[in-house]
Design an enzyme around this catalytic site. Structure first.
Site, PDB file in Angstrom:
ATOM      1  N   GLU A 172       0.916  -1.349   0.180  1.00 33.40           N
ATOM      2  CA  GLU A 172       0.086  -0.079  -0.051  1.00 33.40           C
ATOM      3  C   GLU A 172       0.807   1.605  -0.095  1.00 33.40           C
ATOM      4  O   GLU A 172       0.781   2.047   0.841  1.00 33.40           O
ATOM      5  CB  GLU A 172      -1.071  -0.024   1.283  1.00 33.40           C
ATOM      6  N   GLU A 287      -6.095 -11.082  -0.935  1.00 28.17           N
ATOM      7  CA  GLU A 287      -6.913 -10.551   0.387  1.00 28.17           C
ATOM      8  C   GLU A 287      -8.517 -10.785  -0.124  1.00 28.17           C
ATOM      9  O   GLU A 287      -9.285  -9.917   0.447  1.00 28.17           O
ATOM     10  CB  GLU A 287      -6.488  -9.391   1.015  1.00 28.17           C
TER      11      GLU A 287
HETATM   12  C1  XIL Z   1      -6.145  -6.360   8.620  1.00 28.84           C
HETATM   13  C2  XIL Z   1      -6.143  -7.466   9.552  1.00 28.84           C
HETATM   14  O1  XIL Z   1      -7.016  -8.428   8.824  1.00 28.84           O
HETATM   15  C3  XIL Z   1      -6.863  -6.785  10.853  1.00 28.84           C
HETATM   16  O2  XIL Z   1      -6.828  -8.021  11.881  1.00 28.84           O
HETATM   17  C4  XIL Z   1      -5.777  -5.716  11.339  1.00 28.84           C
HETATM   18  O3  XIL Z   1      -6.471  -5.165  12.640  1.00 28.84           O
HETATM   19  C5  XIL Z   1      -5.733  -4.834  10.392  1.00 28.84           C
HETATM   20  O4  XIL Z   1      -5.158  -5.308   9.029  1.00 28.84           O
HETATM   21  N1  XIL Z   1      -4.592  -4.707   3.899  1.00 28.84           N
HETATM   22  C6  XIL Z   1      -3.887  -5.348   4.272  1.00 28.84           C
HETATM   23  C7  XIL Z   1      -3.938  -6.581   5.522  1.00 28.84           C
HETATM   24  O5  XIL Z   1      -2.574  -5.618   3.591  1.00 28.84           O
HETATM   25  O6  XIL Z   1      -2.704  -6.742   5.975  1.00 28.84           O
HETATM   26  C8  XIL Z   1      -5.028  -6.014   6.255  1.00 28.84           C
HETATM   27  O7  XIL Z   1      -5.203  -6.897   7.349  1.00 28.84           O
HETATM   28  C9  XIL Z   1      -6.435  -5.576   5.591  1.00 28.84           C
HETATM   29  C10 XIL Z   1      -5.970  -4.412   4.387  1.00 28.84           C
END
Ligand code: XIL
Length: 378
Positions: A172, A287
């Site tokens: 990101e 994701e």
């Molecule tokens: C999220 C997790 O799922 C949560 O448990 C945590 O509180 C915050 O991060 N993009 C990403 C992930 O790359 O690492 C994130 O994961 C969600 C958004």
């Protein structure tokens, strides 16, 4: 004759009963669980000729969702336990600065079950402790920050050598604001966001990839981000990947896939996968979850209606058709869900805190949803 027939019938009833018993035993032994639609197939097996099926996990879900995880997936991502604040909570670069306990639990579980592991992640603007950016009472210097980044990357790559096959090196780094390229609300950008090397990107991005490549040339290096399938962010991501690829520093791009049942359409996703793949890198969906809400929707629900579940099934079905096509064309090499069942999803607290969501293929009781069947049978 009559008696004979009666005997025959008894025999066939007994045979049928035995067969049923055997079938029941098979299901009961975990070959597959039963559901009203029939036995529940393993997605990892159904998709064996296409791509690994992954899930984000943590040591708790490895227990609470163990059966589903073992039957459905063959790739893991640590949901939080390889992020800087979890794995490297204390200042310095001594063994005592790190805490590998949770990450090792995940990796050991994976290795003992033949499950591959994606690394997530080295450099992100969130879940990174503030000590990385201070020196005593003063802000750290650019050189200090970059040195800490290198030590962190080197240590993690050494620790997980041979166990983690790819890493989201930078997560990101691109802005959501179409009028700017780079995310500026990032301590990494603040301390090492200049482009002193004229790489066409912030120093921290180029150096993170260069450090990782030098530390372990056998690991696949990914750039990972959300909303990079369309709009200005898509163009910026293409540019970034093109530049890193020209330097031989990147192997793949992760399209996160935090989407909803309303968006994006399948053609947008197909075009994005095609375009990244055309740059000569792997593409993975890293994701995936499809919220039943529109992004800014502040309303809450007790449970998803059958209509919403049907829309979700259709959306998942359309996307997986694209994924299969793209995999067959050699352009997509992995699909990871951000969780496995609706009893554990980060969307219960994002973007609206406390709004229960149902974005995954299995329900809160681990039963397959209509979306599961749309993905498993086509
Ligand atoms: C999220 C997790 O799922 C949560 O448990 C945590 O509180 C915050 O991060 N993009 C990403 C992930 O790359 O690492 C994130 O994961 C969600 C958004």
């Amino acid at each position: 004759m009559r008696i004979h027939q009666a005997r025959l019938n008894k025999t066939s009833i007994a045979t049928a009963a035995l067969a049923l018993l055997a079938l029941g035993l098979l299901y009961g032994l975990g070959a597959c669980e039963k559901s009203p639609q029939g036995p529940v197939p393993s997605l990892a097996k159904v998709y064996a000729d296409y791509f690994p099926i992954g899930a984000a996990v943590d040591p708790q879900t490895l227990v609470s969702q163990r059966d589903l995880i073992l039957s459905q997936v063959n790739s893991f991502t640590a949901e939080n336990d390889m992020k800087w604040e979890n794995i490297h909570p204390r200042p310095g670069n001594d063994p005592s600065s790190y805490d590998f306990t949770a990450a090792d639990t995940i990796v050991n579980f994976a290795m003992s079950h033949g499950i591959r592991v994606r690394g997530h992640n080295f450099v992100w603007y969130q879940q990174v402790p503030s000590w990385v950016f201070v020196d005593g009472r003063s802000p750290a210097t650019r050189a200090e920050v970059l040195e800490r980044m290198k030590e962190h990357i080197d240590t993690l790559l050494a620790h997980f050598k041979g166990k983690v096959y790819c890493w989201d090196v930078v997560n990101e780094a691109l802005s959501d604001d179409p009028s700017e390229t780079w995310r500026t609300n990032s301590p990494w950008y603040y301390y090492a966001g200049a482009d002193t090397g004229h790489y066409g990107m912030p120093d921290y991005v180029e150096l993170a990839f260069a450090d990782a490549r030098a530390a372990d040339p056998s690991v696949k290096l990914f750039y990972n981000d959300y909303n990079i399938e369309s709009g200005a962010k898509f163009q910026h991501a293409l540019d970034l990947v093109r530049r890193l690829k020209a330097k031989g520093l990147i192997d793949g791009v992760g399209i996160q896939g935090h989407w909803s049942i309303y968006w994006p359409d399948a053609d947008t996703v197909r075009n994005a996968i095609d375009s990244f793949a055309a740059l000569g890198v792997q593409v993975q969906i890293t994701e995936l979850d499809l919220s039943v809400f529109r992004y800014g929707d502040l309303s809450t629900l007790q449970a998803p209606s059958p209509d919403l579940l049907q829309l979700q099934a259709e959306a998942y079905g359309r996307l997986f058709k694209v994924f299969r096509d793209e995999a067959k064309a050699g352009k997509l090499t992995g699909v990871t869900f951000w969780g496995i069942a609706d009893d554990h999803t980060w969307l219960d607290d994002f973007p609206v805190a406390g709004r229960k969501d149902w974005p995954l293929l299995f329900d809160v009781q681990h039963r397959p949803k209509p979306a599961f069947w749309a993905v498993a049978k086509w």
